[in-house]
Design an enzyme around this catalytic site. Structure first.
Site, PDB file in Angstrom:
ATOM      1  N   PRO A   1       0.790  -1.234   0.000  1.00 47.52           N
ATOM      2  CA  PRO A   1       0.000   0.000   0.000  1.00 47.52           C
ATOM      3  C   PRO A   1       0.823   1.286   0.000  1.00 47.52           C
ATOM      4  O   PRO A   1       1.890   1.342   0.627  1.00 47.52           O
ATOM      5  CB  PRO A   1      -0.822  -0.106   1.290  1.00 47.52           C
ATOM      6  CG  PRO A   1      -0.057  -1.034   2.165  1.00 47.52           C
ATOM      7  CD  PRO A   1       0.596  -2.023   1.229  1.00 47.52           C
ATOM      8  N   ASN A   2       0.298   2.245  -0.718  1.00 46.30           N
ATOM      9  CA  ASN A   2       0.859   3.610  -0.814  1.00 46.30           C
ATOM     10  C   ASN A   2       2.144   3.702  -1.646  1.00 46.30           C
ATOM     11  O   ASN A   2       2.648   4.800  -1.863  1.00 46.30           O
ATOM     12  CB  ASN A   2       1.107   4.232   0.573  1.00 46.30           C
ATOM     13  CG  ASN A   2      -0.171   4.343   1.364  1.00 46.30           C
ATOM     14  OD1 ASN A   2      -1.173   4.844   0.839  1.00 46.30           O
ATOM     15  ND2 ASN A   2      -0.188   3.858   2.581  1.00 46.30           N
TER      16      ASN A   2
ATOM     17  N   ARG B   1       5.232  11.032  -2.496  1.00 41.87           N
ATOM     18  CA  ARG B   1       5.012  10.693  -1.084  1.00 41.87           C
ATOM     19  C   ARG B   1       6.304  10.836  -0.271  1.00 41.87           C
ATOM     20  O   ARG B   1       7.313  10.215  -0.613  1.00 41.87           O
ATOM     21  CB  ARG B   1       4.540   9.239  -1.050  1.00 41.87           C
ATOM     22  CG  ARG B   1       4.476   8.616   0.287  1.00 41.87           C
ATOM     23  CD  ARG B   1       4.238   7.111   0.203  1.00 41.87           C
ATOM     24  NE  ARG B   1       4.115   6.620   1.538  1.00 41.87           N
ATOM     25  CZ  ARG B   1       4.392   5.388   1.924  1.00 41.87           C
ATOM     26  NH1 ARG B   1       4.784   4.503   1.056  1.00 41.87           N
ATOM     27  NH2 ARG B   1       4.263   5.046   3.189  1.00 41.87           N
TER      28      ARG B   1
ATOM     29  N   TYR C   1      11.535   8.532   0.977  1.00 42.75           N
ATOM     30  CA  TYR C   1      11.374   7.524  -0.078  1.00 42.75           C
ATOM     31  C   TYR C   1      11.956   7.932  -1.424  1.00 42.75           C
ATOM     32  O   TYR C   1      11.937   7.144  -2.365  1.00 42.75           O
ATOM     33  CB  TYR C   1       9.891   7.161  -0.226  1.00 42.75           C
ATOM     34  CG  TYR C   1       9.297   6.584   1.034  1.00 42.75           C
ATOM     35  CD1 TYR C   1       9.850   5.465   1.650  1.00 42.75           C
ATOM     36  CD2 TYR C   1       8.176   7.159   1.642  1.00 42.75           C
ATOM     37  CE1 TYR C   1       9.320   4.935   2.807  1.00 42.75           C
ATOM     38  CE2 TYR C   1       7.628   6.640   2.804  1.00 42.75           C
ATOM     39  CZ  TYR C   1       8.205   5.522   3.388  1.00 42.75           C
ATOM     40  OH  TYR C   1       7.679   4.991   4.529  1.00 42.75           O
TER      41      TYR C   1
ATOM     42  N   ASN D   1       7.808  -5.763  -1.162  1.00 41.92           N
ATOM     43  CA  ASN D   1       7.819  -4.659  -0.210  1.00 41.92           C
ATOM     44  C   ASN D   1       6.388  -4.584   0.329  1.00 41.92           C
ATOM     45  O   ASN D   1       5.507  -4.023  -0.319  1.00 41.92           O
ATOM     46  CB  ASN D   1       8.212  -3.339  -0.874  1.00 41.92           C
ATOM     47  CG  ASN D   1       8.277  -2.204   0.137  1.00 41.92           C
ATOM     48  OD1 ASN D   1       7.809  -2.353   1.275  1.00 41.92           O
ATOM     49  ND2 ASN D   1       8.833  -1.069  -0.255  1.00 41.92           N
TER      50      ASN D   1
ATOM     51  N   ALA E   1       3.213  -0.841   4.686  1.00 41.04           N
ATOM     52  CA  ALA E   1       2.666  -0.795   6.055  1.00 41.04           C
ATOM     53  C   ALA E   1       2.177  -2.158   6.553  1.00 41.04           C
ATOM     54  O   ALA E   1       2.190  -2.425   7.764  1.00 41.04           O
ATOM     55  CB  ALA E   1       1.535   0.228   6.115  1.00 41.04           C
TER      56      ALA E   1
ATOM     57  N   GLU F   1      12.268  -9.851   1.432  1.00 40.89           N
ATOM     58  CA  GLU F   1      11.529  -8.655   1.877  1.00 40.89           C
ATOM     59  C   GLU F   1      12.409  -7.427   1.655  1.00 40.89           C
ATOM     60  O   GLU F   1      13.581  -7.446   2.047  1.00 40.89           O
ATOM     61  CB  GLU F   1      11.219  -8.820   3.371  1.00 40.89           C
ATOM     62  CG  GLU F   1      10.563  -7.603   4.009  1.00 40.89           C
ATOM     63  CD  GLU F   1      10.446  -7.754   5.533  1.00 40.89           C
ATOM     64  OE1 GLU F   1      10.793  -8.820   6.084  1.00 40.89           O
ATOM     65  OE2 GLU F   1      10.019  -6.780   6.167  1.00 40.89           O
TER      66      GLU F   1
ATOM     67  N   HIS G   1      12.658  -2.965   1.753  1.00 40.90           N
ATOM     68  CA  HIS G   1      12.113  -1.660   2.139  1.00 40.90           C
ATOM     69  C   HIS G   1      13.033  -0.572   1.623  1.00 40.90           C
ATOM     70  O   HIS G   1      14.265  -0.698   1.704  1.00 40.90           O
ATOM     71  CB  HIS G   1      11.997  -1.550   3.665  1.00 40.90           C
ATOM     72  CG  HIS G   1      11.068  -2.555   4.248  1.00 40.90           C
ATOM     73  ND1 HIS G   1       9.705  -2.403   4.209  1.00 40.90           N
ATOM     74  CD2 HIS G   1      11.299  -3.747   4.830  1.00 40.90           C
ATOM     75  CE1 HIS G   1       9.125  -3.459   4.769  1.00 40.90           C
ATOM     76  NE2 HIS G   1      10.071  -4.299   5.150  1.00 40.90           N
TER      77      HIS G   1
ATOM     78  N   ARG H   1      13.558   4.044  12.427  1.00 40.95           N
ATOM     79  CA  ARG H   1      12.410   4.953  12.358  1.00 40.95           C
ATOM     80  C   ARG H   1      11.567   4.766  13.627  1.00 40.95           C
ATOM     81  O   ARG H   1      12.106   4.475  14.686  1.00 40.95           O
ATOM     82  CB  ARG H   1      11.631   4.673  11.069  1.00 40.95           C
ATOM     83  CG  ARG H   1      12.466   4.947   9.799  1.00 40.95           C
ATOM     84  CD  ARG H   1      11.674   4.705   8.531  1.00 40.95           C
ATOM     85  NE  ARG H   1      10.490   5.567   8.480  1.00 40.95           N
ATOM     86  CZ  ARG H   1       9.510   5.418   7.591  1.00 40.95           C
ATOM     87  NH1 ARG H   1       9.573   4.457   6.672  1.00 40.95           N
ATOM     88  NH2 ARG H   1       8.463   6.217   7.603  1.00 40.95           N
TER      89      ARG H   1
HETATM   90  C1  DQA Z   1       8.285   0.918   3.629  1.00 42.15           C
HETATM   91  C2  DQA Z   1       8.424   1.081   5.154  1.00 42.15           C
HETATM   92  C3  DQA Z   1       7.075   0.898   5.832  1.00 42.15           C
HETATM   93  O1  DQA Z   1       7.210   1.050   7.237  1.00 42.15           O
HETATM   94  C4  DQA Z   1       6.093   1.928   5.334  1.00 42.15           C
HETATM   95  O2  DQA Z   1       4.819   1.726   5.905  1.00 42.15           O
HETATM   96  C5  DQA Z   1       6.009   1.986   3.843  1.00 42.15           C
HETATM   97  C6  DQA Z   1       7.236   1.860   3.065  1.00 42.15           C
HETATM   98  C7  DQA Z   1       9.618   1.204   2.910  1.00 42.15           C
HETATM   99  O3  DQA Z   1       9.733   0.766   1.750  1.00 42.15           O
HETATM  100  O4  DQA Z   1      10.506   1.834   3.457  1.00 42.15           O
HETATM  101  O5  DQA Z   1       4.952   2.226   3.278  1.00 42.15           O
HETATM  102  O6  DQA Z   1       7.926  -0.417   3.353  1.00 42.15           O
END
Ligand code: DQA
Length: 150
Positions: free
Chosen positions: A10-11, A18, A23, A74, A77, A98, A100, A107
């Site tokens: 998501p997002n 964003r 990011y 990835n 959240a 996995e 990120h 964080r």
């Molecule tokens: C994320 C880290 C997560 O905590 C966050 O909710 C994201 C992006 C990252 O790629 O750094 O949406 O997965």
């Protein structure tokens, strides 16, 4: 040919606009282009899927067994919340990496726990879009070593 499923949670469709400090400036289509280039270079197939919907991600992973030899994800959240995603990955039973963009360990406290990390082959964090490329490289090398393939 080895086929890898790449999942963005998501997002991540909002990358580029964003929280740029965290990011970066690249958009998701730009990151996907880099992933596809690397896949071509290493001679593996990739399918890329993004959703903001936990159920859609679970269903996609649920159909991965037998179709893909590896999963690069990835979970965004949902990393920190989703037992459903964890269970889907366990049931697919394919090597999973996995990734990120940000370093989730420096964080907020709640981002330090991942429901995925202990069932993953490996984890790459903190390198921005390179996290995907490093994760893909590690996953492909592993699969080639193991002699995976359809
Ligand atoms: C994320 C880290 C997560 O905590 C966050 O909710 C994201 C992006 C990252 O790629 O750094 O949406 O997965």
């Amino acid at each position: 040919m080895i086929k890898i499923l790449v999942i963005h949670g998501p997002n991540l469709d909002l990358l580029g606009s964003r929280e740029q400090k965290l990011y970066g400036h690249l958009t998701l289509p730009e990151i996907n282009t880099q992933i596809r280039k690397m896949a071509q270079k290493t001679k593996v197939g990739v399918e890329i899927f993004q959703s903001n919907d936990e159920g859609k991600l679970v269903s996609k992973i649920g159909k991965a067994k037998g179709k893909y030899q590896g999963l690069l994800i990835n979970p965004a959240a949902y990393t920190h919340t989703s037992v459903a995603l964890r269970d889907a990955i366990l049931s697919a039973g394919i090597p999973t990496v996995e990734v990120h963009l940000s370093n989730i360990y420096c964080r907020e406290e709640f981002r330090r726990h991942s429901f995925i990390s202990d069932i993953a082959l490996g984890q790459v964090v903190g390198f921005g879009p390179d996290s995907y490329l490093l994760g893909l490289e590690g996953l492909v090398n592993y699969l080639k070593r193991e002699g995976s393939g359809p």
